[in-house]
Design a protein around this motif. Structure first.
Motif, PDB file in Angstrom:
ATOM      1  N   GLU A  28       0.899  -0.967   0.008  1.00  0.00           N
ATOM      2  CA  GLU A  28      -0.109   0.042  -0.227  1.00  0.00           C
ATOM      3  C   GLU A  28       0.545   0.883   0.377  1.00  0.00           C
ATOM      4  O   GLU A  28       0.189   2.307   0.061  1.00  0.00           O
ATOM      5  N   VAL A  29       2.332   1.264   0.285  1.00  0.00           N
ATOM      6  CA  VAL A  29       3.369   2.184  -0.178  1.00  0.00           C
ATOM      7  C   VAL A  29       3.193   2.916  -1.838  1.00  0.00           C
ATOM      8  O   VAL A  29       3.518   3.595  -1.387  1.00  0.00           O
ATOM      9  N   LEU A  30       2.911   2.014  -2.208  1.00  0.00           N
ATOM     10  CA  LEU A  30       3.070   2.087  -3.992  1.00  0.00           C
ATOM     11  C   LEU A  30       2.316   4.067  -4.227  1.00  0.00           C
ATOM     12  O   LEU A  30       3.035   4.791  -4.394  1.00  0.00           O
ATOM     13  N   PRO A  31       0.996   4.003  -4.060  1.00  0.00           N
ATOM     14  CA  PRO A  31       0.415   4.979  -3.939  1.00  0.00           C
ATOM     15  C   PRO A  31       1.448   6.692  -3.690  1.00  0.00           C
ATOM     16  O   PRO A  31       1.618   7.804  -4.328  1.00  0.00           O
ATOM     17  N   HIS A  32       2.219   6.044  -2.354  1.00  0.00           N
ATOM     18  CA  HIS A  32       2.583   7.013  -1.958  1.00  0.00           C
ATOM     19  C   HIS A  32       4.089   7.185  -2.479  1.00  0.00           C
ATOM     20  O   HIS A  32       4.402   8.201  -2.643  1.00  0.00           O
ATOM     21  N   TRP A  33       4.969   6.300  -3.187  1.00  0.00           N
ATOM     22  CA  TRP A  33       5.876   6.499  -4.230  1.00  0.00           C
ATOM     23  C   TRP A  33       5.906   7.022  -4.547  1.00  0.00           C
ATOM     24  O   TRP A  33       6.482   8.023  -5.365  1.00  0.00           O
ATOM     25  N   ALA A  43      14.227   8.852 -10.462  1.00  0.00           N
ATOM     26  CA  ALA A  43      13.241   7.966  -9.351  1.00  0.00           C
ATOM     27  C   ALA A  43      14.204   7.551  -8.382  1.00  0.00           C
ATOM     28  O   ALA A  43      15.336   7.728  -8.274  1.00  0.00           O
ATOM     29  N   PRO A  44      13.689   7.934  -6.934  1.00  0.00           N
ATOM     30  CA  PRO A  44      14.316   7.657  -5.836  1.00  0.00           C
ATOM     31  C   PRO A  44      14.534   6.180  -5.765  1.00  0.00           C
ATOM     32  O   PRO A  44      14.689   5.133  -6.574  1.00  0.00           O
ATOM     33  N   GLU A  45      15.908   6.068  -5.161  1.00  0.00           N
ATOM     34  CA  GLU A  45      16.437   4.595  -4.321  1.00  0.00           C
ATOM     35  C   GLU A  45      14.893   4.041  -3.454  1.00  0.00           C
ATOM     36  O   GLU A  45      14.795   4.741  -3.046  1.00  0.00           O
ATOM     37  N   VAL A  46      15.464   3.562  -2.694  1.00  0.00           N
ATOM     38  CA  VAL A  46      14.199   2.858  -1.664  1.00  0.00           C
ATOM     39  C   VAL A  46      15.856   1.515  -0.703  1.00  0.00           C
ATOM     40  O   VAL A  46      16.121   0.782  -1.477  1.00  0.00           O
ATOM     41  N   LEU A  47      15.470   2.039   0.540  1.00  0.00           N
ATOM     42  CA  LEU A  47      16.394   1.502   1.539  1.00  0.00           C
ATOM     43  C   LEU A  47      15.143   0.956   2.840  1.00  0.00           C
ATOM     44  O   LEU A  47      14.723   1.705   2.897  1.00  0.00           O
ATOM     45  N   CYS A  48      14.900   0.167   2.319  1.00  0.00           N
ATOM     46  CA  CYS A  48      13.694  -1.232   2.565  1.00  0.00           C
ATOM     47  C   CYS A  48      14.521  -2.052   4.406  1.00  0.00           C
ATOM     48  O   CYS A  48      15.661  -2.469   3.954  1.00  0.00           O
ATOM     49  N   LEU A  49      14.093  -1.895   5.659  1.00  0.00           N
ATOM     50  CA  LEU A  49      14.274  -2.284   6.713  1.00  0.00           C
ATOM     51  C   LEU A  49      13.106  -3.701   6.956  1.00  0.00           C
ATOM     52  O   LEU A  49      12.330  -3.423   7.466  1.00  0.00           O
ATOM     53  N   ASP A  50      13.311  -5.028   6.922  1.00  0.00           N
ATOM     54  CA  ASP A  50      12.122  -5.857   6.662  1.00  0.00           C
ATOM     55  C   ASP A  50      13.051  -7.485   7.467  1.00  0.00           C
ATOM     56  O   ASP A  50      14.031  -8.030   6.259  1.00  0.00           O
ATOM     57  N   PHE A  51      11.869  -7.942   7.516  1.00  0.00           N
ATOM     58  CA  PHE A  51      12.585  -9.296   8.681  1.00  0.00           C
ATOM     59  C   PHE A  51      12.884  -9.990   7.446  1.00  0.00           C
ATOM     60  O   PHE A  51      13.359 -10.904   7.338  1.00  0.00           O
ATOM     61  N   ASN A  96       9.238   2.828 -13.324  1.00  0.00           N
ATOM     62  CA  ASN A  96      10.117   3.565 -12.943  1.00  0.00           C
ATOM     63  C   ASN A  96       9.376   4.553 -11.447  1.00  0.00           C
ATOM     64  O   ASN A  96       9.834   5.876 -11.346  1.00  0.00           O
ATOM     65  N   ILE A  97       9.394   4.148 -10.348  1.00  0.00           N
ATOM     66  CA  ILE A  97       8.976   4.468  -9.215  1.00  0.00           C
ATOM     67  C   ILE A  97       9.762   4.893  -8.461  1.00  0.00           C
ATOM     68  O   ILE A  97      10.250   5.555  -8.234  1.00  0.00           O
ATOM     69  N   ILE A  98      10.682   3.781  -9.225  1.00  0.00           N
ATOM     70  CA  ILE A  98      12.035   3.599  -8.200  1.00  0.00           C
ATOM     71  C   ILE A  98      12.786   3.453  -8.759  1.00  0.00           C
ATOM     72  O   ILE A  98      12.569   2.396 -10.394  1.00  0.00           O
ATOM     73  N   SER A  99      14.202   3.241  -8.411  1.00  0.00           N
ATOM     74  CA  SER A  99      15.206   3.264  -9.412  1.00  0.00           C
ATOM     75  C   SER A  99      16.289   2.219  -8.819  1.00  0.00           C
ATOM     76  O   SER A  99      16.696   0.892  -9.884  1.00  0.00           O
ATOM     77  N   LYS A 100      16.406   1.668  -8.074  1.00  0.00           N
ATOM     78  CA  LYS A 100      16.979   0.506  -7.114  1.00  0.00           C
ATOM     79  C   LYS A 100      15.813   0.163  -5.172  1.00  0.00           C
ATOM     80  O   LYS A 100      16.025   1.331  -4.727  1.00  0.00           O
ATOM     81  N   LYS A 163      21.307   8.353  -3.880  1.00  0.00           N
ATOM     82  CA  LYS A 163      21.024   9.992  -4.596  1.00  0.00           C
ATOM     83  C   LYS A 163      19.608   9.763  -3.459  1.00  0.00           C
ATOM     84  O   LYS A 163      19.146   9.169  -1.951  1.00  0.00           O
ATOM     85  N   LYS A 164      18.990  10.867  -3.742  1.00  0.00           N
ATOM     86  CA  LYS A 164      17.718  10.386  -3.162  1.00  0.00           C
ATOM     87  C   LYS A 164      16.902   9.154  -2.533  1.00  0.00           C
ATOM     88  O   LYS A 164      16.493   8.274  -4.111  1.00  0.00           O
ATOM     89  N   TYR A 165      16.069   9.348  -1.472  1.00  0.00           N
ATOM     90  CA  TYR A 165      16.177   7.711  -0.615  1.00  0.00           C
ATOM     91  C   TYR A 165      14.198   7.369  -0.237  1.00  0.00           C
ATOM     92  O   TYR A 165      14.471   8.573   0.449  1.00  0.00           O
ATOM     93  N   ILE A 166      13.758   6.702  -0.929  1.00  0.00           N
ATOM     94  CA  ILE A 166      13.278   6.583   0.515  1.00  0.00           C
ATOM     95  C   ILE A 166      13.388   5.386   1.580  1.00  0.00           C
ATOM     96  O   ILE A 166      13.891   4.386   1.138  1.00  0.00           O
TER      97      ILE A 166
END
Length: 185
Positions: A28-33, A43-51, A96-100, A163-166
């Motif tokens: 459900e984060v897709l619309p916000h991204w 497109a920004p990068e994403v750093l995700c912390l997930d178990f 193309n919402i995120i680049s990596k 670069k800019k990231y989520i």
């Protein structure tokens, strides 16, 4: 993710001039991204912390991603309705919402990511789930370290993000008793 009922509205909070979005299901984060992506030249990068790892490829024909999908709010709404099991990383990359995306995971990656710009990095000092559930005092130091500078610096020693990231944090990464006992949170 954090249950919406656990925090006050609005859906997003402003913290140190950064938007914080709280969702029930990870995809459900897709619309916000996508909203953020529309404000950026690239497109920004994403750093995700997930178990656990989120590397499933999106194969749903009715919501096929394309390079300009981040501009199509109807397609994004449809994707949120149809995606499951964290296919949103693959979908967001191909749209193309995120680049990596780099996922810092505490669990073993059973299947390697199919998308070349989706990467999983694992903390190898995490004890097994049974030990974590049955011996909280034994895994407490590990649980306290998952957001520490040392832990993150080691896993991000290549300089990512570039670069800019989520920053995307799934609550199960924090290893709280509530997250372990109630994985749906």
């Amino acid at each position: 993710m954090i249950r919406k009922e656990a925090v006050e509205r609005p859906l997003f909070l402003l913290f140190l001039m950064k938007k914080i979005h709280i969702v029930d299901l990870h995809h459900e984060v897709l619309p916000h991204w996508a909203e953020l992506r529309r404000t950026l030249d690239e497109a920004p990068e994403v750093l995700c912390l997930d178990f656990h790892t989120d590397v499933i490829r999106c194969r749903r024909a009715g919501i096929a991603p394309h390079e300009k999908a981040y501009r199509d709010e109807n397609l994004i709404r449809k994707a949120v309705q149809d995606l499951r099991h964290d296919e949103h990383f693959d979908w967001a990359l191909r749209s193309n919402i995120i680049s990596k995306a780099v996922i810092i995971s505490l669990a073993e990656c059973a299947v390697p990511p199919e998308h070349p710009l989706l990467e999983v990095r694992r903390n190898k000092v995490v004890p097994d789930m049974d030990k974590m559930r049955n011996s909280p005092e034994e895994f407490a130091p590990v649980a306290q370290s998952v957001l520490s500078d040392g832990f993150l610096n080691e896993l991000l020693s290549d300089g990512f993000p570039h670069k800019k990231y989520i920053l995307d944090i799934d609550c199960d990464h924090i290893l709280s008793r509530a997250a372990l006992e109630h994985p749906e949170l």
